[in-house]
Design a protein around this motif. Structure first.
Motif, PDB file in Angstrom:
ATOM      1  N   MET A   1       0.808  -1.216   0.000  1.00 46.97           N
ATOM      2  CA  MET A   1       0.000   0.000   0.000  1.00 46.97           C
ATOM      3  C   MET A   1       0.845   1.271   0.000  1.00 46.97           C
ATOM      4  O   MET A   1       0.381   2.321  -0.427  1.00 46.97           O
ATOM      5  CB  MET A   1      -0.940   0.021   1.214  1.00 46.97           C
ATOM      6  CG  MET A   1      -1.996  -1.052   1.190  1.00 46.97           C
ATOM      7  SD  MET A   1      -3.060  -0.799  -0.222  1.00 46.97           S
ATOM      8  CE  MET A   1      -3.477  -2.459  -0.626  1.00 46.97           C
ATOM      9  N   THR A   2       2.075   1.175   0.464  1.00 43.49           N
ATOM     10  CA  THR A   2       2.908   2.378   0.559  1.00 43.49           C
ATOM     11  C   THR A   2       4.043   2.420  -0.465  1.00 43.49           C
ATOM     12  O   THR A   2       4.574   3.500  -0.735  1.00 43.49           O
ATOM     13  CB  THR A   2       3.517   2.496   1.970  1.00 43.49           C
ATOM     14  OG1 THR A   2       4.285   1.326   2.250  1.00 43.49           O
ATOM     15  CG2 THR A   2       2.421   2.651   3.015  1.00 43.49           C
ATOM     16  N   CYS A   3       4.391   1.298  -1.040  1.00 43.14           N
ATOM     17  CA  CYS A   3       5.542   1.248  -1.953  1.00 43.14           C
ATOM     18  C   CYS A   3       5.094   1.566  -3.380  1.00 43.14           C
ATOM     19  O   CYS A   3       4.233   0.906  -3.947  1.00 43.14           O
ATOM     20  CB  CYS A   3       6.194  -0.136  -1.906  1.00 43.14           C
ATOM     21  SG  CYS A   3       7.652  -0.251  -2.958  1.00 43.14           S
ATOM     22  N   ARG A   4       5.749   2.581  -3.978  1.00 45.13           N
ATOM     23  CA  ARG A   4       5.413   2.964  -5.355  1.00 45.13           C
ATOM     24  C   ARG A   4       6.053   2.025  -6.385  1.00 45.13           C
ATOM     25  O   ARG A   4       5.621   1.973  -7.529  1.00 45.13           O
ATOM     26  CB  ARG A   4       5.854   4.393  -5.617  1.00 45.13           C
ATOM     27  CG  ARG A   4       5.069   5.392  -4.811  1.00 45.13           C
ATOM     28  CD  ARG A   4       5.571   6.792  -5.109  1.00 45.13           C
ATOM     29  NE  ARG A   4       4.531   7.780  -5.004  1.00 45.13           N
ATOM     30  CZ  ARG A   4       3.652   8.086  -5.955  1.00 45.13           C
ATOM     31  NH1 ARG A   4       3.679   7.462  -7.093  1.00 45.13           N
ATOM     32  NH2 ARG A   4       2.752   9.025  -5.765  1.00 45.13           N
ATOM     33  N   ALA A   5       7.050   1.256  -5.977  1.00 43.97           N
ATOM     34  CA  ALA A   5       7.736   0.365  -6.918  1.00 43.97           C
ATOM     35  C   ALA A   5       7.032  -0.991  -7.046  1.00 43.97           C
ATOM     36  O   ALA A   5       7.231  -1.700  -8.030  1.00 43.97           O
ATOM     37  CB  ALA A   5       9.184   0.152  -6.491  1.00 43.97           C
ATOM     38  N   CYS A   6       6.206  -1.347  -6.073  1.00 41.63           N
ATOM     39  CA  CYS A   6       5.529  -2.656  -6.094  1.00 41.63           C
ATOM     40  C   CYS A   6       4.173  -2.540  -6.787  1.00 41.63           C
ATOM     41  O   CYS A   6       3.423  -1.594  -6.551  1.00 41.63           O
ATOM     42  CB  CYS A   6       5.327  -3.169  -4.676  1.00 41.63           C
ATOM     43  SG  CYS A   6       6.854  -3.624  -3.843  1.00 41.63           S
ATOM     44  N   TYR A   7       3.887  -3.535  -7.640  1.00 43.08           N
ATOM     45  CA  TYR A   7       2.593  -3.597  -8.312  1.00 43.08           C
ATOM     46  C   TYR A   7       2.186  -5.071  -8.375  1.00 43.08           C
ATOM     47  O   TYR A   7       2.643  -5.831  -9.240  1.00 43.08           O
ATOM     48  CB  TYR A   7       2.685  -2.978  -9.712  1.00 43.08           C
ATOM     49  CG  TYR A   7       1.342  -2.829 -10.381  1.00 43.08           C
ATOM     50  CD1 TYR A   7       0.386  -1.949  -9.882  1.00 43.08           C
ATOM     51  CD2 TYR A   7       1.037  -3.573 -11.506  1.00 43.08           C
ATOM     52  CE1 TYR A   7      -0.839  -1.802 -10.486  1.00 43.08           C
ATOM     53  CE2 TYR A   7      -0.190  -3.437 -12.132  1.00 43.08           C
ATOM     54  CZ  TYR A   7      -1.122  -2.550 -11.616  1.00 43.08           C
ATOM     55  OH  TYR A   7      -2.347  -2.425 -12.219  1.00 43.08           O
ATOM     56  N   ALA A   8       1.359  -5.500  -7.422  1.00 43.67           N
ATOM     57  CA  ALA A   8       1.035  -6.917  -7.245  1.00 43.67           C
ATOM     58  C   ALA A   8       0.335  -7.551  -8.444  1.00 43.67           C
ATOM     59  O   ALA A   8       0.605  -8.723  -8.751  1.00 43.67           O
ATOM     60  CB  ALA A   8       0.199  -7.109  -5.989  1.00 43.67           C
ATOM     61  N   PRO A   9      -0.584  -6.869  -9.173  1.00 44.18           N
ATOM     62  CA  PRO A   9      -1.258  -7.554 -10.290  1.00 44.18           C
ATOM     63  C   PRO A   9      -0.307  -8.085 -11.361  1.00 44.18           C
ATOM     64  O   PRO A   9      -0.624  -9.063 -12.032  1.00 44.18           O
ATOM     65  CB  PRO A   9      -2.188  -6.478 -10.860  1.00 44.18           C
ATOM     66  CG  PRO A   9      -2.475  -5.583  -9.701  1.00 44.18           C
ATOM     67  CD  PRO A   9      -1.196  -5.554  -8.913  1.00 44.18           C
ATOM     68  N   THR A  10       0.839  -7.459 -11.522  1.00 45.33           N
ATOM     69  CA  THR A  10       1.801  -7.962 -12.516  1.00 45.33           C
ATOM     70  C   THR A  10       2.998  -8.629 -11.853  1.00 45.33           C
ATOM     71  O   THR A  10       3.994  -8.903 -12.530  1.00 45.33           O
ATOM     72  CB  THR A  10       2.294  -6.806 -13.422  1.00 45.33           C
ATOM     73  OG1 THR A  10       2.900  -5.804 -12.600  1.00 45.33           O
ATOM     74  CG2 THR A  10       1.141  -6.226 -14.222  1.00 45.33           C
ATOM     75  N   SER A  11       2.933  -8.875 -10.554  1.00 48.54           N
ATOM     76  CA  SER A  11       4.017  -9.500  -9.776  1.00 48.54           C
ATOM     77  C   SER A  11       5.310  -8.714  -9.887  1.00 48.54           C
ATOM     78  O   SER A  11       6.398  -9.285 -10.025  1.00 48.54           O
ATOM     79  CB  SER A  11       4.234 -10.951 -10.208  1.00 48.54           C
ATOM     80  OG  SER A  11       3.079 -11.701  -9.952  1.00 48.54           O
ATOM     81  N   ARG A  12       5.211  -7.408  -9.846  1.00 47.45           N
ATOM     82  CA  ARG A  12       6.398  -6.553  -9.879  1.00 47.45           C
ATOM     83  C   ARG A  12       6.602  -6.023  -8.465  1.00 47.45           C
ATOM     84  O   ARG A  12       5.742  -5.351  -7.909  1.00 47.45           O
ATOM     85  CB  ARG A  12       6.188  -5.398 -10.853  1.00 47.45           C
ATOM     86  CG  ARG A  12       7.434  -4.546 -11.029  1.00 47.45           C
ATOM     87  CD  ARG A  12       7.186  -3.376 -11.922  1.00 47.45           C
ATOM     88  NE  ARG A  12       6.425  -2.380 -11.144  1.00 47.45           N
ATOM     89  CZ  ARG A  12       5.566  -1.518 -11.684  1.00 47.45           C
ATOM     90  NH1 ARG A  12       5.314  -1.555 -12.973  1.00 47.45           N
ATOM     91  NH2 ARG A  12       4.949  -0.644 -10.932  1.00 47.45           N
TER      92      ARG A  12
END
Length: 97
Positions: free
Chosen positions: A65-76
């Motif tokens: 929720m706080t990390c701008r580098a993480c994007y769970a839908p694409t497993s990044r």
């Protein structure tokens, strides 16, 4: 019809009272057999999960929720997000007894 009723009133009343008598009530159907004990089922949800699993889940979600580098839908994930995801995936949901 009225004449017939007047002439046979006693017989008609006897028939009606016999039909309404409580001894002529048909018996109730036999109850169906119920199992004495129902099998217990343990459903796994977040509410029944182990405290370790909930802690790992909360850490992972809070980071996402706080990390701008993480994007769970694409497993990044960033390095920290990747580590938290690995801990979350490896933690068993079932409570140990």
């Amino acid at each position: 019809m009225r004449q017939f009723i007047r002439e046979h009133v006693t017989e008609l009343l006897a028939e009606l009272s016999a039909a309404n008598d409580s001894t002529h009530i048909p018996p109730a159907p036999a109850p169906t057999k119920q199992p004495t004990a129902y099998p217990t089922r343990h459903i796994l949800t977040a509410a029944t999960a182990s405290p370790e699993w909930r802690h790992a889940r909360d850490q992972y979600i809070n980071h996402l929720m706080t990390c701008r580098a993480c994007y769970a839908p694409t497993s990044r994930y960033c390095q920290t997000g990747d580590e938290l995801r690995a801990i979350y995936d490896s933690t068993p949901m079932e409570p140990t007894l």
